[in-house]
Design an enzyme around this catalytic site. Structure first.
Site, mmCIF file in Angstrom:
data_model
loop_
_atom_site.group_PDB
_atom_site.id
_atom_site.type_symbol
_atom_site.label_atom_id
_atom_site.label_comp_id
_atom_site.label_asym_id
_atom_site.label_seq_id
_atom_site.Cartn_x
_atom_site.Cartn_y
_atom_site.Cartn_z
ATOM 1 N N ASP A 7 0.858 -1.186 0.000
ATOM 2 C CA ASP A 7 0.000 0.000 0.000
ATOM 3 C C ASP A 7 0.897 1.240 0.000
ATOM 4 O O ASP A 7 1.504 1.575 1.016
ATOM 5 C CB ASP A 7 -0.908 -0.022 1.232
ATOM 6 N N GLY A 9 1.171 5.054 0.045
ATOM 7 C CA GLY A 9 0.407 6.246 0.363
ATOM 8 C C GLY A 9 1.120 7.506 -0.089
ATOM 9 O O GLY A 9 2.071 7.456 -0.876
ATOM 10 N N TYR A 86 -20.106 2.882 -7.303
ATOM 11 C CA TYR A 86 -19.607 4.243 -7.523
ATOM 12 C C TYR A 86 -19.844 4.628 -8.978
ATOM 13 O O TYR A 86 -19.555 3.854 -9.887
ATOM 14 C CB TYR A 86 -18.114 4.280 -7.212
ATOM 15 N N ASP A 95 -7.173 2.969 -2.705
ATOM 16 C CA ASP A 95 -6.985 2.724 -1.276
ATOM 17 C C ASP A 95 -8.318 2.759 -0.546
ATOM 18 O O ASP A 95 -8.557 1.970 0.380
ATOM 19 C CB ASP A 95 -6.008 3.739 -0.688
ATOM 20 N N THR A 171 -4.943 33.483 19.572
ATOM 21 C CA THR A 171 -5.160 33.087 18.176
ATOM 22 C C THR A 171 -4.696 31.655 17.939
ATOM 23 O O THR A 171 -5.370 30.872 17.259
ATOM 24 C CB THR A 171 -4.429 34.051 17.229
#
Length: 246
Positions: A7, A9, A86, A95, A171
């Protein structure tokens, strides 16, 4: 059946060895490093690669040179053990699809939501009939910090780690609380809205970023960093009988 699954990425590559769907070894390397697969690929029946980035020629050559009969780079044309509904399968991140398949392989016959918390946060759903219906994509935590800094004139780039009061008292704390707590509320809200429609929903968490949930949700949640790799193994086991019949 012994499989090697990869895999790739955005920043790291995960690799795992499976023996009859059980993980027998896994490791992670930074992208750009030699995959060094040959010494890991002894006596394997098949290998599959999934990538969210363009794979360089060296890595592809290493993958295709593996000494096993079945080597697949996962694509939208690859036969899979679930139904993909889809509407633009060619644009779907492989993935995302593999993670859903990995979750469904471990709990077939269940409605499942997969949440991948990485560079982007993805939400993908497969129903109890094994039909992948799609999902949503939103910016991950790091992207939100960077966007607030890059697209405003005066907001600083804030680190995730640090003080987080209920309301920001500066902030920096205002940004940190807004981003981190905002992501948590987004994820919890999405899960809760899905549970209304699918009361027996199971939720799988994966990706490189951590999660922070209310305790009430944890009874139906499973965390699995290797979910994409488990999906690749499931696809390989689905393909293996197909490869034996011309």
């Amino acid at each position: 059946m012994r499989n090697l699954c990869i895999d790739i990425g955005n920043t790291r590559t995960k690799i795992a060895l499976f023996d009859n769907a059980q993980v027998t070894g896994n490791w992670t390397i930074d992208n750009g490093h030699d995959l060094a697969l040959m010494d890991k690929a002894k006596d394997i029946d098949g290998a599959m690669l999934c990538s969210t980035v363009d794979v360089d020629e060296h890595a592809l050559a290493a993958f295709h040179s593996l000494p096993c009969p079945l080597r697949e780079v996962l694509s939208w044309r690859t036969p899979i053990p679930v139904e993909n509904l889809y509407s633009t399968p060619q644009s779907l991140g492989m993935d995302r699809l593999s993670a859903v398949i990995g979750a469904y392989a471990s709990h077939p016959g269940h409605d499942i939501l997969v949440i991948d918390n990485g560079t982007a946060i993805t939400y993908d759903f497969i129903n109890s009939a094994g039909q992948y219906l799609g999902g949503n994509i939103s910016p991950g935590v790091a992207l939100r910090f960077k966007a607030l800094h890059a697209f405003t004139a005066h907001l600083p780039l804030v680190e995730e780690d640090g003080e987080r009061p209920l309301f920001g008292i500066s902030t920096s704390t205002a940004i940190r609380c807004g981003v981190v707590d905002g992501v948590r509320h987004e994820i919890e809200g999405f899960i809760n809205s899905m549970i209304v429609k699918y009361p027996n929903l199971l939720v799988f968490l994966t990706g490189g970023h951590g999660f922070d949930f209310a305790v009430s949700l944890k009874k139906r949640i499973f965390a699995d960093k290797l979910l994409v790799l488990r999906g690749l193994d499931s696809i390989l086991r689905h393909l293996q009988p197909l490869s034996q019949h011309p």
